[in-house]
Design an enzyme around this catalytic site. Structure first.
Site, PDB file in Angstrom:
ATOM      1  N   GLU A 286       0.926  -8.514  11.615  1.00 41.78           N
ATOM      2  CA  GLU A 286       0.747  -7.400  10.676  1.00 41.78           C
ATOM      3  C   GLU A 286       1.319  -7.827   9.329  1.00 41.78           C
ATOM      4  OE1 GLU A 286      -0.318  -3.846  10.528  1.00 41.78           O
ATOM      5  OE2 GLU A 286       0.332  -4.335   8.490  1.00 41.78           O
TER       6      GLU A 286
ATOM      7  N   ASP B  86      -7.716  -5.250  14.315  1.00 36.91           N
ATOM      8  CA  ASP B  86      -7.454  -3.818  14.162  1.00 36.91           C
ATOM      9  C   ASP B  86      -7.112  -3.568  12.696  1.00 36.91           C
ATOM     10  OD1 ASP B  86      -6.811  -1.189  14.506  1.00 36.91           O
ATOM     11  OD2 ASP B  86      -5.041  -1.546  15.733  1.00 36.91           O
ATOM     12  N   SER B  87      -8.100  -3.802  11.849  1.00 36.63           N
ATOM     13  CA  SER B  87      -7.849  -3.765  10.409  1.00 36.63           C
ATOM     14  C   SER B  87      -8.252  -2.426   9.815  1.00 36.63           C
ATOM     15  CB  SER B  87      -8.669  -4.859   9.745  1.00 36.63           C
ATOM     16  OG  SER B  87     -10.033  -4.555   9.905  1.00 36.63           O
TER      17      SER B  87
ATOM     18  N   HIS C 118      -8.186   3.274  20.104  1.00 34.63           N
ATOM     19  CA  HIS C 118      -7.384   2.187  20.670  1.00 34.63           C
ATOM     20  C   HIS C 118      -7.909   1.732  22.039  1.00 34.63           C
ATOM     21  CE1 HIS C 118      -4.186   3.628  17.703  1.00 34.63           C
ATOM     22  NE2 HIS C 118      -4.596   2.447  17.301  1.00 34.63           N
TER      23      HIS C 118
ATOM     24  N   GLN D 201       0.818  -1.207   0.000  1.00 34.72           N
ATOM     25  CA  GLN D 201       0.000   0.000   0.000  1.00 34.72           C
ATOM     26  C   GLN D 201       0.857   1.264   0.000  1.00 34.72           C
ATOM     27  OE1 GLN D 201      -2.163  -0.751   3.629  1.00 34.72           O
ATOM     28  NE2 GLN D 201      -0.275  -1.322   4.686  1.00 34.72           N
TER      29      GLN D 201
ATOM     30  N   ASP E 178       0.671  -0.050  13.812  1.00 38.39           N
ATOM     31  CA  ASP E 178       1.100   1.202  14.461  1.00 38.39           C
ATOM     32  C   ASP E 178       1.399   0.991  15.946  1.00 38.39           C
ATOM     33  OD1 ASP E 178      -1.583   1.876  15.948  1.00 38.39           O
ATOM     34  OD2 ASP E 178      -2.148   1.406  13.895  1.00 38.39           O
TER      35      ASP E 178
ATOM     36  N   ASP F 133       0.239 -12.726   6.869  1.00 35.26           N
ATOM     37  CA  ASP F 133      -1.152 -12.519   6.533  1.00 35.26           C
ATOM     38  C   ASP F 133      -2.005 -13.106   7.670  1.00 35.26           C
ATOM     39  OD1 ASP F 133      -3.741 -13.128   5.589  1.00 35.26           O
ATOM     40  OD2 ASP F 133      -3.024 -13.031   3.522  1.00 35.26           O
ATOM     41  N   GLY F 134      -2.864 -12.302   8.261  1.00 30.43           N
ATOM     42  CA  GLY F 134      -3.668 -12.740   9.404  1.00 30.43           C
ATOM     43  C   GLY F 134      -4.451 -14.014   9.124  1.00 30.43           C
TER      44      GLY F 134
HETATM   45  N1  AG3 Z   1      -7.870   0.831  11.798  1.00 27.68           N
HETATM   46  C1  AG3 Z   1      -9.206   1.274  11.419  1.00 27.68           C
HETATM   47  C2  AG3 Z   1      -9.172   2.361  10.428  1.00 27.68           C
HETATM   48  C3  AG3 Z   1     -10.395   2.518   9.638  1.00 27.68           C
HETATM   49  C4  AG3 Z   1     -10.428   3.887   9.119  1.00 27.68           C
HETATM   50  N2  AG3 Z   1     -11.197   4.005   7.969  1.00 27.68           N
HETATM   51  C5  AG3 Z   1     -11.188   5.112   7.209  1.00 27.68           C
HETATM   52  N3  AG3 Z   1     -10.499   6.137   7.533  1.00 27.68           N
HETATM   53  N4  AG3 Z   1     -11.930   5.132   6.135  1.00 27.68           N
HETATM   54  C6  AG3 Z   1      -7.056   1.769  12.423  1.00 27.68           C
HETATM   55  C7  AG3 Z   1      -5.738   1.263  12.785  1.00 27.68           C
HETATM   56  C8  AG3 Z   1      -5.218   1.981  13.958  1.00 27.68           C
HETATM   57  N5  AG3 Z   1      -4.486   1.141  14.825  1.00 27.68           N
END
Ligand code: AG3
Length: 277
Positions: A104, A153-154, A60, A29, A84, A135-136
């Protein structure tokens, strides 16, 4: 200074004034780090805001603490995604936890967070933490009946994260949980992403006996209203008094005992979405 916009839908977005700090293309990405006057430093993956220094605590804390309090004795915790480190930091506030695995897919996210977000990633090198760059979906296959709590936490269910929102994946999550295991997932915005939200709920309900949805207000996520879905076969997740005396020790800024006590009180329209899911 530039203006950055995340397009929440075709018709609306979040625009912030920012200085670009870093932009890299990883194997998976585009990773962007911005400094914004309003929200502090911001992490963006493929154009989607993941976290900011100013409001990261909300997401969080709300992702991690309810499941960890409802479990009678959480020792082994798995975080999927979350490179993160913010979720891992919150998990480690629970003294019963002996081992945290972080799975991750994109190592670059971890490296960027360690360099640019020290307050979020500060616990990633804690001795209790083990990091797996995998890969989870594949990772779970190798670990049956192991974890007490699994936290998803995706990012949004597009690209690499799409499989993490499907029934087949939740079955693997269930098989990797021990007796009394609990899973919790971030499940998008009921306002702007109703489809994603209701699908996640529907798929999770196919797999787990007890399922609950709760909300938090995250200013930098689409619409601000954000959902989390928690599920378990053996733990009654509606008992939001369990371990409530421990909430104060967590030193949280958003999550607190009154939010815990009425965790599942939802606005009518959100209840309606769940009913027809
Ligand atoms: N994970 C969820 C983020 C989703 C946000 N979506 C968006 N901005 N369209 C966050 C990871 C943080 N640890």
């Amino acid at each position: 200074m530039i203006w950055f916009t995340e397009y929440w839908t075709e018709n609306v977005g979040l625009t912030v004034k920012a200085d670009q700090v870093k932009r890299i293309r990883s194997k998976y990405q585009e990773i962007l780090v911005l400094d914004t006057p309003q929200f502090g430093r911001m992490l963006i993956l493929d154009g989607l805001v993941q976290t900011t220094e100013k409001d990261e605590f909300i997401y969080h804390e709300m992702l991690a603490h309810p499941a960890l309090l409802m479990h009678p004795d959480p020792e082994r915790v798995l975080v999927i995604g979350g490179g993160d480190g913010g979720t891992v930091r919150e998990v480690l506030k629970h003294s019963s936890v002996k081992e945290v695995h972080l799975c991750e897919i994109d190592e670059e996210v971890i490296l960027v967070s360690e360099k640019y977000f020290p307050t979020i990633s500060e616990k990633l090198r804690d001795p209790k933490v083990k990091i797996f760059i995998e890969d989870g979906n594949e990772f779970l296959q190798e670990r049956q009946n192991y974890y007490d709590v699994i936290i998803m936490d995706s990012s949004d269910p597009v690209g690499a994260s799409e499989v993490l929102f499907q029934e087949e994946f939740y079955r693997k999550v269930k098989n990797s949980l021990r007796h009394n295991g609990i899973m919790v997932a971030q499940t998008e915005s009921p306002v702007l992403q109703e489809e994603y939200f209701s699908k996640a709920y529907r798929e999770i309900r196919k797999v787990f006996r007890n399922v609950g949805v709760y909300l938090a207000y995250v200013p930098t996520y689409p619409s601000g209203m954000w959902s989390f879905t928690i599920a378990s076969d053996f733990v009654d997740i509606t008992d939001t008094k369990r371990n409530i005396e421990k909430v104060k020790e967590l030193k949280t800024k958003y999550f607190c005992d009154s939010i815990y006590a009425c965790l599942f009180s939802l606005p009518g329209f959100v209840q309606d979405i769940l009913k027809k899911s």
